[in-house]
Design an enzyme around this catalytic site. Structure first.
Site, PDB file in Angstrom:
ATOM      1  N   ALA A 197      49.210  49.702 -26.763  1.00 15.45           N
ATOM      2  CA  ALA A 197      48.645  48.779 -25.758  1.00 15.45           C
ATOM      3  C   ALA A 197      48.181  47.447 -26.337  1.00 15.45           C
ATOM      4  O   ALA A 197      48.286  46.406 -25.685  1.00 15.45           O
ATOM      5  CB  ALA A 197      47.469  49.462 -25.045  1.00 15.45           C
ATOM      6  N   CYS A 322      48.474  45.571 -41.042  1.00 20.40           N
ATOM      7  CA  CYS A 322      48.050  46.911 -41.444  1.00 20.40           C
ATOM      8  C   CYS A 322      48.190  47.099 -42.948  1.00 20.40           C
ATOM      9  O   CYS A 322      47.527  47.930 -43.534  1.00 20.40           O
ATOM     10  CB  CYS A 322      48.882  47.966 -40.718  1.00 20.40           C
ATOM     11  SG  CYS A 322      49.041  47.627 -38.972  1.00 20.40           S
TER      12      CYS A 322
HETATM   13  N1  PLP Z   1      54.707  50.189 -35.392  1.00 19.07           N
HETATM   14  C1  PLP Z   1      54.860  48.869 -35.528  1.00 19.07           C
HETATM   15  C2  PLP Z   1      56.230  48.297 -35.617  1.00 19.07           C
HETATM   16  C3  PLP Z   1      53.745  48.027 -35.579  1.00 19.07           C
HETATM   17  O1  PLP Z   1      53.914  46.714 -35.719  1.00 19.07           O
HETATM   18  C4  PLP Z   1      52.460  48.606 -35.482  1.00 19.07           C
HETATM   19  C5  PLP Z   1      51.236  47.750 -35.589  1.00 19.07           C
HETATM   20  O2  PLP Z   1      51.252  46.702 -36.201  1.00 19.07           O
HETATM   21  C6  PLP Z   1      52.347  49.985 -35.327  1.00 19.07           C
HETATM   22  C7  PLP Z   1      53.494  50.749 -35.287  1.00 19.07           C
HETATM   23  C8  PLP Z   1      51.018  50.659 -35.218  1.00 19.07           C
HETATM   24  O3  PLP Z   1      50.461  50.533 -33.943  1.00 19.07           O
HETATM   25  P1  PLP Z   1      48.886  50.735 -33.747  1.00 19.07           P
HETATM   26  O4  PLP Z   1      48.230  49.499 -34.285  1.00 19.07           O
HETATM   27  O5  PLP Z   1      48.701  50.922 -32.279  1.00 19.07           O
HETATM   28  O6  PLP Z   1      48.509  51.950 -34.522  1.00 19.07           O
END
Ligand code: PLP
Length: 386
Positions: A197, A322
């Site tokens: 979201a 991340c």
């Molecule tokens: N997958 C991709 C390609 C993403 O860019 C991200 C977040 O940057 C995620 C998964 C992870 O999503 P979430 O932040 O909701 O854990």
């Protein structure tokens, strides 16, 4: 403030904020309760589920809410591999988000054989390699739809053709593509798909997994009967209501957003190419999320550019948010063949719904002198590669 890090997260849309705030004040029931204050919340949760399902061209029972995109990715890999104990092989790509890669590494420790499909210098997967990697023991192929650092869009339909010949399940991580390009589970042909979201102007801490009806997958969390016993635990009702509203708003504003963002991004890309020497564009020129722009500014450290821009209230990223700080060089830039010193000079700018022409003016005014001044004091002297 000029916020150009929409791939990391997006601000909450005002309509979503409004809906969530009303919900918080007026509803507290547990969706599992049978009396009216529970049932009305259950109905609202299911309305959100319906909105999301329709947008993906799925049906309501095919959507399982999760605590994030990361959780949806973990769920798929672990749930499918557990459901097929006789098939202990997984195929994924070298440029997946850590949500997939770290889960794949974990699975390797449990005895699963994982094959990582390489990519070319535009970030596009090698389909011939993928075809050769398939064996009778392959349980799942998981390839991301659009890459978070480069924006490159993968040929998922072609992956599905390869997989279906051998009866293999296909998952795509659509966290970065959902809301930016058409994400239609029927057109893509996938069995499983993850979304989140907070990348579409909704709240953080809520995601969803599409599981095509009849697909074998083990539950992620055991407990009560929530989410068809696949992901037990009292639902994050406020998050789900916000997610549903974000998708409703996306349908309303999406087409206009897309046109505007593409135009702004094109101006930004062209402006950088025309005004900054030795700025190397990374990614696919055409098959990409157009609002994602990744450049290497040779002979500089990306962090120095990021911090200098931040002093001007301009926010960009040096790679995946991340993984920031967690690794020396982005695994994505490494996989497309950038030398470490070039990868370390790379900046990602990702545009979104709330960016304006003025934002682009500001970046095109501030960035060139920052790069020029930092280069004057840089000890590096790399020549441009072809
Ligand atoms: N997958 C991709 C390609 C993403 O860019 C991200 C977040 O940057 C995620 C998964 C992870 O999503 P979430 O932040 O909701 O854990």
């Amino acid at each position: 403030m000029v916020y150009l890090d929409n791939n990391a997260t997006t601000p909450l849309d005002p309509d979503v904020a409004e809906k969530m705030s009303r919900f918080l004040k007026e509803y507290f029931g547990n969706p599992s309760s049978l009396y009216p204050i529970g049932r009305e919340v259950k109905e609202m949760v299911n309305e959100a589920r319906e909105t999301i399902a329709k947008t993906l061209r799925a049906i309501r029972t095919e959507i399982i809410f999760t605590g994030s995109g990361t959780e949806a990715d973990n769920f798929v890999l672990r749930g499918v591999l557990e459901a097929f104990p006789e098939k202990k092989e997984l195929i994924t790509s070298a440029i997946e988000h850590p949500a997939i890669l770290s889960t794949a590494h974990y699975l390797e420790k449990t005895g699963v054989k994982v094959t990582y499909v390489p990519v070319d210098k535009t970030g596009m997967i090698d389909l011939d390699f993928l075809k050769d990697a398939v064996t009778p023991h392959t349980a799942l192929i998981s390839i991301m739809h659009a890459n978070n650092e480069l924006g490159t869009i993968q040929p998922i339909e072609e992956v599905v053709i390869i997989a279906k010949e051998k009866d293999i399940l296909v998952h795509t991580d659509a966290v970065q593509s959902f809301g930016k390009i058409d994400v239609d589970v029927k057109k893509l042909g996938v069995d499983l798909l993850s979304i989140s979201a907070h990348k579409i102007y909704g709240p953080k801490g809520v995601g969803a997994l599409y599981v095509r009806k009849g697909t074998k997958i083990h539950p992620l969390i055991h407990g009560g009967h929530q989410e068809r016993e696949m992901r037990a635990g009292t639902e994050n009702t406020i998050g789900i209501i916000g997610f549903g509203e974000a998708v409703r708003v996306m349908k309303e504003k999406g087409p206009e957003d897309k046109k505007r963002i593409e135009k702004l991004a094109q101006r930004l890309k062209k402006g950088i190419e025309e005004t900054i020497p030795k700025a190397k564009f990374n990614g696919h020129q055409e098959k990409r999320i157009k609002g994602t722009i990744n450049f290497s500014f040779l002979n500089l450290e990306a962090e120095a550019i990021l911090l200098a821009l931040a002093t001007k209230d301009i926010y960009v990223s040096t790679g995946s948010a991340c993984s920031e700080g967690a690794e020396e060089v982005s695994h994505v830039l490494n996989a497309i063949g950038l030398r470490p010193e070039i990868a370390r000079s790379s900046i990602r700018m990702s545009l979104g719904r709330f960016n304006t022409e003025q934002d682009i003016d500001t970046v095109l005014r501030e960035l060139p002198p920052i790069v020029e001044n930092l280069r004057k004091i840089s000890a590096l002297d790399i020549e441009e590669e072809d």
